[in-house]
Motif scaffolding. Structure first.
Motif, PDB file in Angstrom:
ATOM      1  N   SER A  96       0.622  -1.097   0.188  1.00 13.45           N
ATOM      2  CA  SER A  96       0.107   0.032   0.061  1.00 13.45           C
ATOM      3  C   SER A  96       0.871   1.258   0.135  1.00 13.45           C
ATOM      4  O   SER A  96       2.148   1.171   0.357  1.00 13.45           O
ATOM      5  CB  SER A  96      -1.014   0.000   1.146  1.00 13.45           C
ATOM      6  OG  SER A  96      -0.406   0.116   2.640  1.00 13.45           O
ATOM      7  N   ARG A  97       0.411   2.278  -0.338  1.00 12.73           N
ATOM      8  CA  ARG A  97       0.979   3.405  -0.727  1.00 12.73           C
ATOM      9  C   ARG A  97       1.096   4.347   0.764  1.00 12.73           C
ATOM     10  O   ARG A  97       0.185   4.234   1.424  1.00 12.73           O
ATOM     11  CB  ARG A  97       0.430   4.462  -1.799  1.00 12.73           C
ATOM     12  CG  ARG A  97       0.575   3.735  -2.897  1.00 12.73           C
ATOM     13  CD  ARG A  97       0.112   4.490  -4.233  1.00 12.73           C
ATOM     14  NE  ARG A  97       1.249   5.377  -4.553  1.00 12.73           N
ATOM     15  CZ  ARG A  97       1.138   6.086  -5.355  1.00 12.73           C
ATOM     16  NH1 ARG A  97       0.313   6.351  -6.257  1.00 12.73           N
ATOM     17  NH2 ARG A  97       2.361   7.006  -5.603  1.00 12.73           N
ATOM     18  N   PHE A  98       2.221   4.981   1.157  1.00  5.95           N
ATOM     19  CA  PHE A  98       2.141   6.027   2.244  1.00  5.95           C
ATOM     20  C   PHE A  98       3.035   7.133   2.084  1.00  5.95           C
ATOM     21  O   PHE A  98       3.504   7.208   0.779  1.00  5.95           O
ATOM     22  CB  PHE A  98       2.654   5.092   3.504  1.00  5.95           C
ATOM     23  CG  PHE A  98       4.088   4.650   3.410  1.00  5.95           C
ATOM     24  CD1 PHE A  98       5.137   5.413   4.128  1.00  5.95           C
ATOM     25  CD2 PHE A  98       4.435   3.693   2.532  1.00  5.95           C
ATOM     26  CE1 PHE A  98       6.373   5.046   4.014  1.00  5.95           C
ATOM     27  CE2 PHE A  98       5.745   3.102   2.505  1.00  5.95           C
ATOM     28  CZ  PHE A  98       6.800   3.976   3.241  1.00  5.95           C
ATOM     29  N   ALA A  99       2.663   8.005   2.801  1.00  7.79           N
ATOM     30  CA  ALA A  99       3.272   9.273   2.620  1.00  7.79           C
ATOM     31  C   ALA A  99       4.376   9.690   4.032  1.00  7.79           C
ATOM     32  O   ALA A  99       4.167   9.322   5.075  1.00  7.79           O
ATOM     33  CB  ALA A  99       2.734  10.570   2.433  1.00  7.79           C
ATOM     34  N   ILE A 100       5.302  10.457   3.745  1.00  9.18           N
ATOM     35  CA  ILE A 100       6.088  11.024   4.554  1.00  9.18           C
ATOM     36  C   ILE A 100       5.986  12.288   4.779  1.00  9.18           C
ATOM     37  O   ILE A 100       5.797  13.200   3.895  1.00  9.18           O
ATOM     38  CB  ILE A 100       7.747  10.705   4.360  1.00  9.18           C
ATOM     39  CG1 ILE A 100       8.115   9.155   4.446  1.00  9.18           C
ATOM     40  CG2 ILE A 100       8.628  11.555   5.410  1.00  9.18           C
ATOM     41  CD1 ILE A 100       9.408   8.941   4.098  1.00  9.18           C
ATOM     42  N   ARG A 101       5.415  13.162   6.116  1.00  3.74           N
ATOM     43  CA  ARG A 101       5.284  14.369   6.213  1.00  3.74           C
ATOM     44  C   ARG A 101       6.639  15.149   6.307  1.00  3.74           C
ATOM     45  O   ARG A 101       7.367  14.816   7.367  1.00  3.74           O
ATOM     46  CB  ARG A 101       4.413  14.538   7.428  1.00  3.74           C
ATOM     47  CG  ARG A 101       3.905  16.088   7.562  1.00  3.74           C
ATOM     48  CD  ARG A 101       2.959  16.422   8.693  1.00  3.74           C
ATOM     49  NE  ARG A 101       1.701  15.528   8.458  1.00  3.74           N
ATOM     50  CZ  ARG A 101       0.585  15.641   7.854  1.00  3.74           C
ATOM     51  NH1 ARG A 101       0.523  17.040   7.461  1.00  3.74           N
ATOM     52  NH2 ARG A 101      -0.422  14.821   7.756  1.00  3.74           N
ATOM     53  N   LEU A 102       6.995  16.027   5.466  1.00  3.30           N
ATOM     54  CA  LEU A 102       8.081  17.098   5.521  1.00  3.30           C
ATOM     55  C   LEU A 102       7.507  18.365   6.036  1.00  3.30           C
ATOM     56  O   LEU A 102       6.841  18.775   5.756  1.00  3.30           O
ATOM     57  CB  LEU A 102       9.013  17.027   4.083  1.00  3.30           C
ATOM     58  CG  LEU A 102       9.352  15.806   3.728  1.00  3.30           C
ATOM     59  CD1 LEU A 102      10.018  15.896   2.194  1.00  3.30           C
ATOM     60  CD2 LEU A 102      10.394  15.080   4.758  1.00  3.30           C
ATOM     61  N   ASP A 112       9.537  -1.693  -5.053  1.00  7.04           N
ATOM     62  CA  ASP A 112      10.143  -2.330  -6.238  1.00  7.04           C
ATOM     63  C   ASP A 112      10.533  -0.888  -7.212  1.00  7.04           C
ATOM     64  O   ASP A 112      11.241  -0.958  -7.911  1.00  7.04           O
ATOM     65  CB  ASP A 112       9.298  -3.025  -7.053  1.00  7.04           C
ATOM     66  CG  ASP A 112       8.922  -4.327  -6.048  1.00  7.04           C
ATOM     67  OD1 ASP A 112      10.063  -4.807  -5.676  1.00  7.04           O
ATOM     68  OD2 ASP A 112       7.983  -4.972  -6.621  1.00  7.04           O
ATOM     69  N   GLN A 113       9.492   0.057  -7.035  1.00 10.28           N
ATOM     70  CA  GLN A 113       9.799   1.305  -7.761  1.00 10.28           C
ATOM     71  C   GLN A 113      10.891   2.021  -7.376  1.00 10.28           C
ATOM     72  O   GLN A 113      11.615   2.523  -8.305  1.00 10.28           O
ATOM     73  CB  GLN A 113       8.343   2.138  -7.712  1.00 10.28           C
ATOM     74  CG  GLN A 113       7.251   1.620  -8.416  1.00 10.28           C
ATOM     75  CD  GLN A 113       6.094   2.658  -8.259  1.00 10.28           C
ATOM     76  OE1 GLN A 113       6.098   3.423  -7.255  1.00 10.28           O
ATOM     77  NE2 GLN A 113       5.144   2.269  -8.986  1.00 10.28           N
ATOM     78  N   LEU A 160      17.899   3.386 -12.690  1.00  7.25           N
ATOM     79  CA  LEU A 160      17.892   4.395 -13.753  1.00  7.25           C
ATOM     80  C   LEU A 160      19.158   5.485 -13.284  1.00  7.25           C
ATOM     81  O   LEU A 160      19.754   6.089 -13.978  1.00  7.25           O
ATOM     82  CB  LEU A 160      16.579   5.095 -13.733  1.00  7.25           C
ATOM     83  CG  LEU A 160      15.532   4.510 -14.979  1.00  7.25           C
ATOM     84  CD1 LEU A 160      14.319   5.022 -14.744  1.00  7.25           C
ATOM     85  CD2 LEU A 160      16.242   4.628 -15.933  1.00  7.25           C
ATOM     86  N   GLY A 161      18.806   5.791 -12.199  1.00  9.01           N
ATOM     87  CA  GLY A 161      19.773   6.821 -11.805  1.00  9.01           C
ATOM     88  C   GLY A 161      21.295   6.356 -11.487  1.00  9.01           C
ATOM     89  O   GLY A 161      22.258   7.195 -12.085  1.00  9.01           O
ATOM     90  N   ALA A 168      11.829   7.573 -16.290  1.00  3.31           N
ATOM     91  CA  ALA A 168      11.238   7.820 -14.962  1.00  3.31           C
ATOM     92  C   ALA A 168       9.732   8.419 -15.096  1.00  3.31           C
ATOM     93  O   ALA A 168       8.775   7.966 -14.528  1.00  3.31           O
ATOM     94  CB  ALA A 168      11.981   8.504 -13.930  1.00  3.31           C
ATOM     95  N   ALA A 169       9.707   9.492 -15.886  1.00  2.40           N
ATOM     96  CA  ALA A 169       8.443  10.167 -15.902  1.00  2.40           C
ATOM     97  C   ALA A 169       7.276   9.279 -16.894  1.00  2.40           C
ATOM     98  O   ALA A 169       6.091   9.284 -16.238  1.00  2.40           O
ATOM     99  CB  ALA A 169       8.710  11.452 -16.784  1.00  2.40           C
ATOM    100  N   GLY A 170       7.637   8.341 -17.575  1.00  2.00           N
ATOM    101  CA  GLY A 170       7.008   7.528 -18.469  1.00  2.00           C
ATOM    102  C   GLY A 170       6.308   6.371 -17.420  1.00  2.00           C
ATOM    103  O   GLY A 170       5.191   5.961 -17.454  1.00  2.00           O
TER     104      GLY A 170
END
Length: 88
Positions: free
Chosen positions: A20-26, A38-39, A46-47, A64-66
């Motif tokens: 599941s997706r999650f976020a970090i609060r900056l 995986d992403q 790529l980097g 990466a954008a694609g």
């Protein structure tokens, strides 16, 4: 770490392993979404390819954008299919 911190940490690990997706609060930026591991590996590869000049930076950024756009489209399509199935 207090028990609440441990619960929060284990909940975050559970979300990561379930995909599941999650976020970090900056502080200044706000919530920043964190991609699935995986992403992250894909973007790191790529980097590295760009850093070792196997591919040019603009090419790496375009790939990466694609990839981001394709993943977003896939999630949006799945959400729309789910909504359509719920309405039936």
């Amino acid at each position: 770490m207090n028990s609440h911190g441990a619960d929060s940490h284990s909940a975050a690990l559970a979300r990561i392993t379930q995909g599941s997706r999650f976020a970090i609060r900056l502080p200044v930026v706000g919530d920043v979404g964190v991609p699935h591991p995986d992403q992250l590996a894909y973007f790191a590869a790529l980097g590295l390819l760009a850093a070792f000049e196997v591919i040019d930076w603009p090419v790496a950024l375009a790939i990466a954008a694609g990839h981001v756009l394709a993943e977003d489209h896939r999630h949006r399509t799945l959400r729309e299919v789910g909504q359509a199935l719920e309405s039936v």
